[in-house]
Design a protein around this motif. Structure first.
Motif, PDB file in Angstrom:
ATOM      1  N   LYS A 115     -18.648  78.986  48.671  1.00 26.52           N
ATOM      2  CA  LYS A 115     -17.817  79.407  50.084  1.00 26.52           C
ATOM      3  C   LYS A 115     -17.508  79.090  51.178  1.00 26.52           C
ATOM      4  O   LYS A 115     -16.479  79.065  51.598  1.00 26.52           O
ATOM      5  N   HIS A 116     -17.730  77.388  51.310  1.00 26.05           N
ATOM      6  CA  HIS A 116     -17.499  76.952  52.514  1.00 26.05           C
ATOM      7  C   HIS A 116     -16.720  75.280  51.660  1.00 26.05           C
ATOM      8  O   HIS A 116     -17.655  74.207  50.530  1.00 26.05           O
ATOM      9  N   LEU A 117     -16.514  75.044  52.685  1.00 21.70           N
ATOM     10  CA  LEU A 117     -15.526  73.572  51.255  1.00 21.70           C
ATOM     11  C   LEU A 117     -14.862  72.547  53.248  1.00 21.70           C
ATOM     12  O   LEU A 117     -13.774  73.627  53.458  1.00 21.70           O
ATOM     13  N   ILE A 118     -16.047  71.568  53.774  1.00 18.35           N
ATOM     14  CA  ILE A 118     -14.758  70.757  54.588  1.00 18.35           C
ATOM     15  C   ILE A 118     -14.522  69.718  53.881  1.00 18.35           C
ATOM     16  O   ILE A 118     -15.838  69.239  53.415  1.00 18.35           O
ATOM     17  N   THR A 119     -14.360  69.171  53.805  1.00 12.01           N
ATOM     18  CA  THR A 119     -13.631  67.636  53.453  1.00 12.01           C
ATOM     19  C   THR A 119     -12.166  66.776  54.421  1.00 12.01           C
ATOM     20  O   THR A 119     -12.080  67.623  55.621  1.00 12.01           O
ATOM     21  N   ALA A 120     -11.689  65.924  54.203  1.00 14.48           N
ATOM     22  CA  ALA A 120     -10.725  64.887  54.915  1.00 14.48           C
ATOM     23  C   ALA A 120      -9.539  64.361  54.215  1.00 14.48           C
ATOM     24  O   ALA A 120      -9.627  65.032  53.684  1.00 14.48           O
ATOM     25  N   THR A 121      -8.575  64.399  55.449  1.00 12.60           N
ATOM     26  CA  THR A 121      -7.089  64.523  54.804  1.00 12.60           C
ATOM     27  C   THR A 121      -6.902  63.680  53.747  1.00 12.60           C
ATOM     28  O   THR A 121      -8.185  62.425  53.716  1.00 12.60           O
TER      29      THR A 121
ATOM     30  N   GLN B  62      -8.554  63.439  50.484  1.00 12.50           N
ATOM     31  CA  GLN B  62      -8.893  64.362  49.947  1.00 12.50           C
ATOM     32  C   GLN B  62      -8.297  65.253  48.695  1.00 12.50           C
ATOM     33  O   GLN B  62      -7.589  65.628  48.599  1.00 12.50           O
ATOM     34  N   ARG B  63      -9.688  65.347  47.711  1.00 14.94           N
ATOM     35  CA  ARG B  63      -8.869  66.560  46.739  1.00 14.94           C
ATOM     36  C   ARG B  63      -9.996  67.134  46.448  1.00 14.94           C
ATOM     37  O   ARG B  63     -11.512  66.660  46.447  1.00 14.94           O
ATOM     38  N   VAL B  64     -10.271  68.194  45.896  1.00 15.35           N
ATOM     39  CA  VAL B  64     -11.148  69.661  45.475  1.00 15.35           C
ATOM     40  C   VAL B  64     -10.827  69.826  44.956  1.00 15.35           C
ATOM     41  O   VAL B  64      -9.520  70.673  44.315  1.00 15.35           O
ATOM     42  N   THR B  65     -12.053  70.846  44.511  1.00 14.62           N
ATOM     43  CA  THR B  65     -11.690  72.082  43.296  1.00 14.62           C
ATOM     44  C   THR B  65     -12.316  73.615  43.797  1.00 14.62           C
ATOM     45  O   THR B  65     -13.507  73.160  44.298  1.00 14.62           O
TER      46      THR B  65
ATOM     47  N   ARG C 234       1.333  69.924  45.044  1.00 17.27           N
ATOM     48  CA  ARG C 234      -0.203  68.528  45.204  1.00 17.27           C
ATOM     49  C   ARG C 234      -1.130  69.967  44.848  1.00 17.27           C
ATOM     50  O   ARG C 234      -2.722  69.285  44.508  1.00 17.27           O
ATOM     51  N   PHE C 235      -1.074  70.889  44.741  1.00 21.16           N
ATOM     52  CA  PHE C 235      -1.727  72.024  44.323  1.00 21.16           C
ATOM     53  C   PHE C 235      -1.239  72.228  42.496  1.00 21.16           C
ATOM     54  O   PHE C 235      -0.450  72.078  42.197  1.00 21.16           O
TER      55      PHE C 235
ATOM     56  N   LEU D 234      -6.691  71.109  44.707  1.00 20.11           N
ATOM     57  CA  LEU D 234      -6.078  70.980  45.602  1.00 20.11           C
ATOM     58  C   LEU D 234      -6.370  69.384  45.945  1.00 20.11           C
ATOM     59  O   LEU D 234      -6.946  69.103  45.828  1.00 20.11           O
ATOM     60  N   SER D 235      -4.950  68.380  45.509  1.00 17.64           N
ATOM     61  CA  SER D 235      -4.807  67.100  46.396  1.00 17.64           C
ATOM     62  C   SER D 235      -4.160  66.769  47.210  1.00 17.64           C
ATOM     63  O   SER D 235      -3.363  67.127  48.216  1.00 17.64           O
ATOM     64  N   SER D 236      -4.549  65.524  47.922  1.00 23.58           N
ATOM     65  CA  SER D 236      -4.119  64.914  48.531  1.00 23.58           C
ATOM     66  C   SER D 236      -3.481  65.725  49.882  1.00 23.58           C
ATOM     67  O   SER D 236      -2.917  66.155  50.775  1.00 23.58           O
ATOM     68  N   LEU D 237      -5.096  66.649  50.402  1.00 27.86           N
ATOM     69  CA  LEU D 237      -4.976  67.139  51.171  1.00 27.86           C
ATOM     70  C   LEU D 237      -4.105  67.080  53.024  1.00 27.86           C
ATOM     71  O   LEU D 237      -4.878  65.746  53.290  1.00 27.86           O
ATOM     72  N   GLU D 238      -3.772  68.276  53.631  1.00 31.10           N
ATOM     73  CA  GLU D 238      -3.567  67.598  54.762  1.00 31.10           C
ATOM     74  C   GLU D 238      -4.348  68.651  55.077  1.00 31.10           C
ATOM     75  O   GLU D 238      -4.751  69.782  55.249  1.00 31.10           O
ATOM     76  N   LEU D 239      -4.190  68.791  57.107  1.00 25.63           N
ATOM     77  CA  LEU D 239      -4.393  69.614  57.769  1.00 25.63           C
ATOM     78  C   LEU D 239      -3.844  70.661  58.220  1.00 25.63           C
ATOM     79  O   LEU D 239      -4.990  71.809  57.696  1.00 25.63           O
ATOM     80  N   GLY D 240      -2.939  70.586  57.628  1.00 29.07           N
ATOM     81  CA  GLY D 240      -2.687  72.461  57.514  1.00 29.07           C
ATOM     82  C   GLY D 240      -2.807  72.788  55.843  1.00 29.07           C
ATOM     83  O   GLY D 240      -2.763  74.205  55.494  1.00 29.07           O
ATOM     84  N   ASP D 241      -3.517  72.637  55.085  1.00 26.67           N
ATOM     85  CA  ASP D 241      -4.231  73.172  53.879  1.00 26.67           C
ATOM     86  C   ASP D 241      -5.531  73.881  54.376  1.00 26.67           C
ATOM     87  O   ASP D 241      -6.153  74.367  53.640  1.00 26.67           O
TER      88      ASP D 241
END
Lengths: 113, 110
Positions: free
Chosen positions: A9-15, A17-20, A63-64, A78-85
């Motif tokens: 439901k929620h995901l908090i990660t750093a710039t 990083q990669r998430v699924t 990147r997606f 979603l990879s190489s995450l940016e703040l705008g993502d």
């Protein structure tokens, strides 16, 4: 209850990083769609799969990536995450493609710090 | 790219008032859907209109598809606080994708 399940439901990660993000469609639906919803924008279409194959592509960044598995569940990577993502990511499913009504999950809220 | 512009963008009214939300495009759509989204949830389908000039009623909500299938409207009679939410129109474009409008955020105060 739409029958569409999204996790987490929620995901908090750093710039950087990669998430699924994961989506299980409504029983019997063959099409899965991914949309991005930002605060100042509407629902932006990312990609659609139908029975395991890519059917349509929208404004999805390189990147997606996404895929739909034989059991019809789908994952959005979603990879190489940016703040705008940072946004709400919705999955929807429908029986067919085209103008079939969509059934949406409750979304995954992604926060990139 | 076919675009759907909705107006107004924001609407804040008192309970009991009537309102109309518009969804406009320069392109023709083979069908048009209206959704409502509440905070923390995904959009939920309200109605699908297919034929130019079609009018559909859902209790206090009246949906109309323009004759040329380029525009649509949603009229709510005697709005209630439970009508509060984000209203989205969505049209099936010429590549069979469902394109969403910019949205109208409605707030109904008791």
């Amino acid at each position: 209850d739409s029958g569409v399940t999204q996790t987490p439901k929620h995901l908090i990660t750093a710039t950087g990083q990669r998430v699924t993000l994961r989506c299980s469609p409504r029983s019997g639906d063959l099409s899965v769609y991914w949309y991005q919803q930002s605060l100042d924008q509407g629902l932006q279409f990312l990609i659609q799969y139908y029975n395991g194959e890519e059917r349509a592509k929208g404004n999805i960044l390189e990147r997606f990536s996404a895929q739909q598995f034989p059991d019809l569940h789908s994952e959005l990577n979603l990879s190489s995450l940016e703040l705008g993502d940072s946004a709400l990511y919705f999955c929807a499913s429908s029986v067919g493609g085209g103008g079939s009504p969509l059934h949406f999950g409750n979304g995954t809220r992604l926060t990139v710090t | 790219t076919q675009l759907l512009e909705q107006s107004p963008q924001f609407l804040s009214i008192q309970e009991g008032e009537n309102l109309t939300v518009y969804c406009n495009s320069s392109s023709v759509f083979s069908s048009l859907q209206w959704y409502r989204q509440e905070p923390g949830e995904g959009p939920v389908l309200l109605v699908t209109v297919v034929t130019g000039g079609e009018v559909k009623k859902l209790k206090r909500l009246t949906f109309q598809f323009g004759d040329a299938r380029k525009d649509s409207s949603l009229h709510i009679t005697a709005a209630q606080p439970g009508d509060t939410g984000l209203y989205l129109c969505a049209g099936e474009d010429n590549t069979d994708k469902l394109i969403f409008g910019t949205g109208t955020r409605l707030q109904v105060f008791p």
